[in-house]
Scaffold this motif. Sequence first.
Motif, mmCIF file in Angstrom:
data_model
loop_
_atom_site.group_PDB
_atom_site.id
_atom_site.type_symbol
_atom_site.label_atom_id
_atom_site.label_comp_id
_atom_site.label_asym_id
_atom_site.label_seq_id
_atom_site.Cartn_x
_atom_site.Cartn_y
_atom_site.Cartn_z
ATOM 1 N N VAL A 12 0.990 -1.080 0.046
ATOM 2 C CA VAL A 12 -0.012 0.103 0.286
ATOM 3 C C VAL A 12 0.819 1.302 -0.067
ATOM 4 O O VAL A 12 1.875 1.508 0.777
ATOM 5 N N ILE A 13 0.350 2.141 -0.782
ATOM 6 C CA ILE A 13 1.054 3.489 -0.866
ATOM 7 C C ILE A 13 0.144 4.559 -0.480
ATOM 8 O O ILE A 13 -1.095 4.617 -0.995
ATOM 9 N N SER A 14 0.294 5.348 0.713
ATOM 10 C CA SER A 14 -0.384 6.376 0.767
ATOM 11 C C SER A 14 0.140 7.892 1.058
ATOM 12 O O SER A 14 1.363 7.693 1.052
ATOM 13 N N ILE A 15 -0.297 8.944 0.992
ATOM 14 C CA ILE A 15 -0.009 10.021 1.094
ATOM 15 C C ILE A 15 -0.907 10.810 2.335
ATOM 16 O O ILE A 15 -2.081 10.935 2.298
ATOM 17 N N GLU A 16 0.070 11.287 3.157
ATOM 18 C CA GLU A 16 -0.733 12.073 4.377
ATOM 19 C C GLU A 16 0.160 13.511 4.591
ATOM 20 O O GLU A 16 1.257 13.529 4.806
ATOM 21 N N GLY A 17 -0.467 14.424 4.101
ATOM 22 C CA GLY A 17 -0.071 15.745 4.217
ATOM 23 C C GLY A 17 0.971 15.826 3.020
ATOM 24 O O GLY A 17 0.748 15.397 1.963
#
Length: 127
Positions: A12-17
């Motif tokens: 999983v790849i995620s972007i937070e801020g």
Amino acid sequence: MPDKIFHFPFGVISIEGSIMTGVYANDLTIDLELARIIVKQRLSVCAGKSYPFLADVRQLKLATKEARDYFAKEGVKGMTALAILVGNHLTVITTNLFITFSKPLIPTKAFRTREQALKWLRQYVSY
């Protein structure tokens, strides 16, 4: 809570801020071919923007030397810095080999906790 989440067979790849995170699938073995796929998918998520990247390798089984060398040079495109979250003894050894011998082209450091990794990565956020 992540702003965007992308699911792939390898994890999983995620972007937070302004920070991107990749969590690799349990017991995954990464060879050169898979490394190229992972980087291609991550770059598609980046959409031309560079991010500090947190790679959670705690569940990773193995990354071959060819894959590590690829990640160190080609694989850092779209990254401003790389924090590697390690867990067991094997991931610590593999990560130290990666940093010492593959010599990533961007600032790279291993961490035992997510909080320490994120704190370090914040200095590499580019607005």
